[in-house]
Design an enzyme around this catalytic site. Structure first.
Site, PDB file in Angstrom:
ATOM      1  N   TYR A  30      28.761 -32.996  -2.199  1.00 11.77           N
ATOM      2  CA  TYR A  30      28.603 -33.131  -0.583  1.00 11.77           C
ATOM      3  C   TYR A  30      28.093 -32.330   0.066  1.00 11.77           C
ATOM      4  O   TYR A  30      27.058 -32.527   0.806  1.00 11.77           O
ATOM      5  CB  TYR A  30      30.291 -33.437  -0.213  1.00 11.77           C
ATOM      6  CG  TYR A  30      30.341 -33.529   1.257  1.00 11.77           C
ATOM      7  CD1 TYR A  30      29.853 -34.713   1.877  1.00 11.77           C
ATOM      8  CD2 TYR A  30      30.789 -32.625   2.159  1.00 11.77           C
ATOM      9  CE1 TYR A  30      30.090 -34.785   3.407  1.00 11.77           C
ATOM     10  CE2 TYR A  30      30.861 -32.529   3.377  1.00 11.77           C
ATOM     11  CZ  TYR A  30      30.477 -33.893   4.200  1.00 11.77           C
ATOM     12  OH  TYR A  30      30.595 -33.971   5.565  1.00 11.77           O
ATOM     13  N   GLU A  52      36.050 -37.500  10.518  1.00 13.19           N
ATOM     14  CA  GLU A  52      36.686 -36.195  10.949  1.00 13.19           C
ATOM     15  C   GLU A  52      37.803 -36.374  11.701  1.00 13.19           C
ATOM     16  O   GLU A  52      38.778 -35.365  11.709  1.00 13.19           O
ATOM     17  CB  GLU A  52      35.402 -35.683  12.086  1.00 13.19           C
ATOM     18  CG  GLU A  52      34.220 -35.280  11.246  1.00 13.19           C
ATOM     19  CD  GLU A  52      34.372 -34.347  10.182  1.00 13.19           C
ATOM     20  OE1 GLU A  52      35.396 -33.555  10.270  1.00 13.19           O
ATOM     21  OE2 GLU A  52      33.309 -34.046   9.572  1.00 13.19           O
ATOM     22  N   TRP A  60      39.412 -31.388   4.063  1.00 17.19           N
ATOM     23  CA  TRP A  60      38.259 -32.489   3.914  1.00 17.19           C
ATOM     24  C   TRP A  60      38.031 -33.167   2.571  1.00 17.19           C
ATOM     25  O   TRP A  60      37.678 -34.476   2.436  1.00 17.19           O
ATOM     26  CB  TRP A  60      36.815 -31.700   4.233  1.00 17.19           C
ATOM     27  CG  TRP A  60      35.623 -32.609   4.356  1.00 17.19           C
ATOM     28  CD1 TRP A  60      34.721 -32.793   3.192  1.00 17.19           C
ATOM     29  CD2 TRP A  60      35.379 -33.911   5.015  1.00 17.19           C
ATOM     30  NE1 TRP A  60      33.788 -33.729   3.495  1.00 17.19           N
ATOM     31  CE2 TRP A  60      34.288 -34.698   4.488  1.00 17.19           C
ATOM     32  CE3 TRP A  60      36.353 -34.399   5.843  1.00 17.19           C
ATOM     33  CZ2 TRP A  60      33.749 -35.633   5.215  1.00 17.19           C
ATOM     34  CZ3 TRP A  60      35.568 -35.603   6.694  1.00 17.19           C
ATOM     35  CH2 TRP A  60      34.543 -36.242   6.355  1.00 17.19           C
TER      36      TRP A  60
END
Length: 202
Positions: A30, A52, A60
């Protein structure tokens, strides 16, 4: 994280990276391939905005590892498709183990899609990117301590989105969106991925 790990850290391949990008193989991919690279398109930005929001209060990596589940559950984050979801779809989502089953966040996602479905094509993209700061206004961060959690621009973006009827878009969530979608380039100065990430001029 120790102070020694606050700056760029060499990975297994010897290339220096932001230290958070080395904590797992998912994060490495990522960090290297997505984070900080410009994202355009209403549906693509809707997806990031939703993810988000779901990340709020969580790590995350929890969201990243469920991203394909989210995409399946939310029709690939097509604004038009999600806007047509019914109360039955909301109940289905609450039972879907492939996503984060938070009623408030699910309902906000569906409500946001209904709002955005009434916007013109490209309007979400234009609104979000209108809040990208001057890339020369802040020096490249040398360490994680130099990376803010909220900025004047993210506060303004959150205010603009809320004024248009969107939910779960506070200043911190807005700044995370700006980082992820390349409105700002918060790769550390010595991170190999900094080049090619962020808006032109960074």
């Amino acid at each position: 994280m120790s102070a020694a790990a606050d700056g760029a850290v060499p990975g297994p391949d010897g290339r220096p990276r932001c230290p958070w990008g080395l904590s797992s193989a998912d994060y490495v991919a990522y960090h290297d391939e997505e984070w900080g690279r410009p994202v355009h398109g209403d549906d693509a930005l809707f997806e990031r905005l939703c993810l988000e929001a779901f990340q709020s209060g969580l790590s995350w990596i929890t969201i990243l590892r469920r991203r394909e589940g989210f995409r399946r559950a939310f029709a690939g984050f097509s604004i038009e498709a999600v806007a047509a979801f019914t109360d039955a779809d909301a109940e289905r989502l609450l039972g879907d183990a492939g996503i984060i089953r938070n009623r408030a966040k699910i309902e906000a996602t569906l409500a946001n899609a209904r709002v955005l479905a009434g916007w013109s094509t490209g309007e979400l993209d234009a609104l979000i990117w209108s809040h990208a700061p001057d890339p020369t206004a802040r020096p490249a961060p040398g360490s994680l301590a130099d990376v803010p959690a909220v900025t004047d621009e993210s506060t303004a973006l959150a205010k603009a989105l809320k004024a248009r009827g969107l939910r779960f878009v506070g200043p911190t969530t807005a700044y995370a969106l700006m980082q992820a979608c390349g409105l700002v380039n918060d790769h550390l100065a010595q991170c190999w991925a900094r080049s090619g990430s962020g808006p032109a001029g960074t």
